[in-house]
Structures are given as C-alpha cells and as structure tokens.
Design an enzyme around this catalytic site. Structure first.
Site: not given
Ligand code: DON
Length: 317
Positions: A71, A74, A198, A250, A268
């Site tokens: 993420s 983003k 994405y 978040y 993540v």
């Molecule tokens: O879309 C997802 O679930 C992952 N590609 C990215 C999520 C993420 O990194 C959320 N972070 N804390």
C-alpha cells in the site's frame, strides 16, 4: 521548519541504536498471510533508512533487502493521478479518514460507491483507474514504474511477478470493491484491467534505501532535493502529506499521528514511508504487523526516531 541542527553523527547513532533495540524485541507482530508469498517472509528482519536534506543516506539493519511495498505504492499513484487529473480527481475519491480496515466495503454502500480516501483499497483502486484512463494496462503500469524510478533516482526497481500473480489469484475482496464501484461508475475501465494494474503496482519491491529516496519529493516541497528536480507541485506535495497524516495508517492513523507526529504510509509488506517536511525522508521495514495491518516494529522504531530527533510536524525544531 528551520534547518535541522542535528549532526549527521548524532543521527547515525540514533538510527543504529534503534536498529539494535528492535533486533532485541521478541514481540514482532504477525506477517500478512492473505497474500501467500508474503506469508513466507522471515519476520526477524528490520531496516531503517533516513535521507537528510543534504542528501546523506543513513541506514541500519537489512537496508539492502527488497520487500513488497504494497500500500505504500498508493502514495506514488496518488501523486501521478493528481498530476494528471488535478483537482478533478477529488470528484471520484474523498479526503476523510475511514476509521475502518483498509479493505472494508461497508462505507462504500451507504456512500454510493465514493471511497473515503485514496489510501484505503477502494480509493486506491479509483486512483489507479484514473491513471489507466485511455492507456492499455501495460502502458499505465510502465508509466507508474517510470515515475517511481524517477522519484527514487534509481532504475533498479521492479515489480515482483510472484506477488502480483498471487494477488490476482486471491484478491477476491478487491475484486468485490472494484465491481461494486464499477456499478456506480466510480471506476470506468473494466474492473479486471484496473485490478491488474493495482495488484502490480502494489507488488513493486524496494529496499528501505530506495523507498526513502522515493519519499524525498514529499519532504522537499515536491522536489527530489531542496531546489532540485521537481516531481509535483509544492501544493500537491502538501496535500499528499496531509492525507498521509490523517489516512496513511487506516484505522491506526490517529495512533500513528499521536505517537510519531509525521506523515506516513504503511503497507502490509511491513514497510512504512515517512516524511519530515523540509528535513528528511524516511523508510522503515519489519514484516510483522499489528492488529490493524501496520508494521509493529516499524511503528515503534519511528516513534523512537521522532522522539530522539525531535522531528514532528507539530513542533518545529
Ligand atoms: O490490496 C491489498 O490488499 C494489498 N495489495 C495492499 C494492502 C495494504 O498494503 C494495506 N496496508 N496496510
């Protein structure tokens, strides 16, 4: 903020001490297991890198190991999307903290397909869709990767194809978000194309040194160094920093702002990118996550770094 009065020797000691303290921690959080290749990552890893306004890179720990930025990407797509669409982007995505987990769908239904902010998954999928526009997915992805390499001043940055493939195969919740938003017209490309782009930008792999380098534009008013090459306008850089502070972690965003006091964005994969406006670009990584999906040790390390350096957007040095 005023020019930093922290010597580079002192900063090096602080960074080294923090890495040693983190190596001794036994509580390391839990690695993300919903993306299978991430479940195999050794949680006993930690790295911290800081790039100062003088261009010096100070690192400790596993700062040459690549990890999945997830993420954190983003932030880069938001910068690219804002650069392309300008304020028109805000008709498709909001700017409010969600207070919900990153993959939540609940707000989307009662807010008619308009995601709360560009950092929850729904919002980031919309931003990706806006970049996709009239491109074919491969071109959009090429554009994103070129932009990230430019920000980091480093062409040795690539997408981990295993991670991207694995998310394509298992990203059912993201597919639900994308299809739901397509039904409201918030995204306009075929959902599978938007999701493909994405998942691939989330699968970019970097070291903490590369990630800190790619955060410099947010520390220096949109430029790669003070007075250096410009990536985005100063206004946009401030807007992105604001959103990182309010929404970058978040439903842990309030806690991160309270403890660290700096704009930051987590992923993540265990990475966190943070910015000290006018002073430094930072990246920290440790794969184990806390209950809200942010790196447990990277959050703690950044709290100590902020405390010992005095860095905070709320207390100019
Ligand atoms: O879309 C997802 O679930 C992952 N590609 C990215 C999520 C993420 O990194 C959320 N972070 N804390």
């Amino acid at each position: 903020m005023a020019k930093q009065d922290l010597s580079s020797e002192r900063l090096r000691d602080i960074v080294t001490d923090i890495a040693e303290e983190m190596a001794a921690e036994t509580e390391r959080g839990k690695v993300a297991d919903y993306i299978p290749p991430l479940a195999r990552i050794d949680p006993n890893q930690f790295a911290l890198s800081v790039i100062t306004r003088d261009g010096e890179t100070i690192s400790a720990g596993d700062a040459q190991t690549r990890f999945s930025i997830q993420s954190v990407s983003k932030v880069f797509t938001l910068a690219l999307g804002l650069g392309r669409l300008g304020d028109r982007l805000w008709s498709r995505v909001g700017r409010e903290p969600s207070g919900d987990p990153f993959n939540s769908i609940v707000q989307l239904e009662y807010e008619k397909g308009l995601p709360r902010n560009p950092f929850i998954n729904a919002g980031a999928i919309v931003v990706t869709d806006s970049i996709l526009g009239s491109f074919v997915p491969k071109e959009a992805l090429g554009e994103i990767l070129r932009f990230v390499r430019f920000l980091a001043s480093d062409d040795d940055i690539a997408i981990d194809p295993d991670v991207a493939r694995s998310e394509l195969a298992t990203g059912f919740q993201n597919a639900a978000l994308a299809n739901f938003m397509r039904s409201f017209g918030t995204i306009t490309s075929p959902p599978e194309q938007t999701l493909g782009v994405y998942f691939h930008h989330c699968a970019i792999a970097m070291t903490t040194e590369q990630l800190a380098a790619s955060a410099r534009f947010l520390a220096f008013d949109g430029c790669l160094s003070p007075g250096g090459p410009r990536a985005i306008s100063a206004r946009m850089a401030r807007q992105i920093n604001t959103l990182m502070l309010t929404c970058g972690h978040y439903d842990g965003s309030g806690e991160f702002a309270f403890r660290v006091g700096l704009p930051g964005k987590s992923g993540v994969g265990g990475g966190i990118m943070a910015v000290v406006p006018g002073q430094a670009a930072i990246s920290c990584w440790s794969p184990g996550l806390n209950a809200v999906g942010n790196s447990h040790l990277a959050s703690r390390a950044l709290e100590r770094l902020a405390l010992r350096t005095g860095w905070s957007v709320f207390a100019p040095r």
